[in-house]
Design a protein around this motif. Sequence first.
Motif, short mmCIF file in Angstrom:
data_model
loop_
_atom_site.label_atom_id
_atom_site.label_comp_id
_atom_site.label_asym_id
_atom_site.label_seq_id
_atom_site.Cartn_x
_atom_site.Cartn_y
_atom_site.Cartn_z
N ILE A 97 0.86 -1.19 0.00
CA ILE A 97 0.00 0.00 0.00
C ILE A 97 0.89 1.24 0.00
O ILE A 97 2.02 1.20 0.49
N ARG A 98 0.35 2.31 -0.54
CA ARG A 98 1.06 3.60 -0.51
C ARG A 98 0.67 4.30 0.78
O ARG A 98 -0.48 4.23 1.20
N ARG A 109 9.76 0.79 0.73
CA ARG A 109 10.58 1.28 -0.39
C ARG A 109 9.96 2.57 -0.91
O ARG A 109 8.79 2.87 -0.64
N SER A 110 10.75 3.33 -1.67
CA SER A 110 10.23 4.56 -2.28
C SER A 110 10.03 4.31 -3.76
O SER A 110 10.88 3.69 -4.41
N ASP A 111 8.89 4.75 -4.28
CA ASP A 111 8.63 4.66 -5.71
C ASP A 111 9.42 5.80 -6.38
O ASP A 111 9.14 6.97 -6.13
N LEU A 112 10.40 5.42 -7.20
CA LEU A 112 11.29 6.43 -7.79
C LEU A 112 10.53 7.41 -8.68
O LEU A 112 10.85 8.59 -8.76
N GLU A 113 9.46 6.91 -9.37
CA GLU A 113 8.74 7.79 -10.30
C GLU A 113 7.85 8.79 -9.58
O GLU A 113 7.74 9.95 -9.95
N THR A 114 7.16 8.31 -8.51
CA THR A 114 6.18 9.20 -7.85
C THR A 114 6.69 9.75 -6.53
O THR A 114 6.02 10.56 -5.89
N ILE A 161 4.67 0.52 1.43
CA ILE A 161 4.98 -0.51 2.43
C ILE A 161 4.35 -1.83 1.98
O ILE A 161 3.28 -1.84 1.39
N SER A 162 5.06 -2.93 2.22
CA SER A 162 4.59 -4.24 1.77
C SER A 162 4.56 -5.21 2.94
O SER A 162 5.38 -5.12 3.84
N LYS A 173 13.70 -3.49 -11.72
CA LYS A 173 12.72 -2.60 -12.39
C LYS A 173 11.82 -3.37 -13.34
O LYS A 173 10.77 -2.88 -13.74
N GLY A 174 12.25 -4.58 -13.78
CA GLY A 174 11.43 -5.38 -14.69
C GLY A 174 11.37 -4.81 -16.08
O GLY A 174 11.85 -3.70 -16.35
N VAL A 175 10.74 -5.59 -16.99
CA VAL A 175 10.64 -5.12 -18.38
C VAL A 175 9.19 -5.15 -18.89
O VAL A 175 8.90 -4.64 -19.95
N VAL A 176 8.28 -5.77 -18.13
CA VAL A 176 6.89 -5.87 -18.60
C VAL A 176 6.06 -4.72 -18.03
O VAL A 176 5.45 -3.96 -18.76
#
Length: 710
Positions: free
Chosen positions: A428-429, A458-463, A468-469, A569-572
């Motif tokens: 969740i954010r 973790r921090s979402d680099l884009e937003t 938290i998980s 970061k994945g590719v899909v």
Amino acid sequence: MPISPGDKNMPRSYPIERVRDIGIIAHIDAGKTTVSERILFYTGISHKIGEVHEGTTIMDWMEQERERGITITAAATTCFWTPFGKEKKQDNEYRINIIDTPGHIDFTAEVQRSLRVLDGAVVVFDGVAGVEPQSETVWRQADKFKVPRICFINKLDRTGASFEKSLDSILKKLSPNALALQLPIGSESNFSGVIDLLTMKALNFEGDLGQVIKESEIPRDLAEKAKEWRKNLVEKIVAEDEVLMEKYLAGQEATVDELRMVLRKATINYRLIPVFAGSALKNKGVQLMLDGVVYYLPSPIDLPSIQGIDPKTGETITREASDDAPFAALAFKVASDPYVGTLTFFRVYSGSLKKGSYLLNSTSGEKERISRLLRMHANSREDVDELFSGDIAATVGLKNTSTGHTLCDENNPILLEKIIFPEPVISIRIEPKTKADQEKMGMALKKLAEEDPTFRIRSDLETAETIISGMGELHLEIITDRLRREFKVEANVGRPQVAYKETILGESEAEGKYIKQSGGRGQYGHVWIRVKPKEKGKGFEFIDEIKGGVIPKEFIPAVEKGVKEAKDKGVVAGYPMVDIEVILYDGSYHEVDSSEIAFKIAGSQAFQAAAKKAKPVLLEPVMKVETIVPADFFGDAIGDLNARRGRIEETSDRINLKVISAKVPLSEMFGYATALRSMTEGRGTFTMEFDKYEEVPHNIAQEVIEGKRK
């Protein structure tokens, strides 16, 4: 009889063979905490019985536990017990260190870390339901850590309870080696006591709280059945010992002590599993189950010596459970306490420890000073001056020690096996409500993550948002509740998101080349990598196959770092990639321009290019769901699970109820609790636990990729 302050400084007050380190494990609602509360009462640790339904339990001391009536954290306590029929004196008394563990799957890490440091376990079953899904999970966890156990079939006073059906479900679903040592007298509301099949006596529990055990003759209507059950019991026990077998075949009767001795050995070797009967809520049978702990579960010296690795040589070394051996302990839990700061719980495997000593944390390589030693009684504590082999205790203020770290004598270092925890499946954010909460939230989340190895931040680099998980909705709900109550942090929480993953189905190769010329020194990194899928659950592996120094050794770790960053970061759809083997097999370098950063970027580019060509797919967590509904709502419940992409595995009956076992993707289970309640007039219940990751169907994968499934 708790230790009196006078004998704290004595050498060991209980010989190691009279110490038991046990855990109480079970499915949610089987009555674990009620059993623990009765144990504390009968052993004299508490003078009033705590009740889960009244929110007055000692072992469930957190506010969140008392409100919800469930166990969230494993609580440790120490108590003392003299078996029934033995004179109450120090020579007959045993010290039992108990850990009461949670039953809810979201807190599975608490069960795992407890089982890792325990010598034996009591598995509690609901006498109506028998073996339930989480019973199977905790049983498998106990198998993984090779923990000897006894069973306690609880709640035999409830309508629909059946000792024989519950025993049968243990035999069929868990182990054919389960062996009844007791037979209940009366059933459901008439359940009044048990027949001890070894001594062939009826035992009834009298007094307001069942504290007086009265021995009498077996009721006539049960005499034949008891004889038959005892014959079966004796045959199984004597089969474990040649001498006893010969005696039995010669028609001689084995004594109760002989039978107990052989059964003890067989239980410790996990060849037989004694089963006891009772009702903790009605104060029946708990004392005899405690006798079972003393008679059949191992002391620290009954088990093989703990093995570890010498951090210097990498060789396997052992430490025997002796006070004279070099000190070795495993930290299995870290908790923040509002009064004393950080509490580190540990199990002493060998040696002894005085307060004020220095220890080596062989996992981190740091030294730690032990300023205080605490023996825990749930959330209260008692200071002690010295600990011995087999003890479970806590200390305060360790700087660099976390769950799974080894603490040992600095002159005799050893590294014990770490505890491996499952990966989180739900995120969740979270954002602080005010600027003042911003800093407090960061500190609080860090503390909670130190305590709980299945909780990640973790921090979402884009937003730039904080994510938290955890292991489930309840897990994250408790975390956010603790933020508010314990740390006084007000936060806004987003909707739960599924922790998807990515993997590849095929093999491919790709080149990564990073060349930058811009006046002065340039950048040059060039690699060729091959990617292959690995077996499910085997994780990530980086293999260096560079020959002849085409890439200098010092740049290889940089390539691996670049590959790992790209993998995360994945590719899909931007989710971490799992179960992949990456082989670095070729490349080139420039004597002047090559640098670590250039090779890191080249590694990252090569991995992304190779993964995109290797049939990448999206994976989702699939949950094992057990739904229990009244028979009238069976069709609706099945239809609803099918609509959630569920696969029905089996259905069974349980007294006017239908039990549906299914596998359902986690993304379809949000809001299921509310839907089930409204569909069944509030009478349906369900349990859910993580099963495995599976490929997401193409049409749904497209929706996830496009960000539609919010």
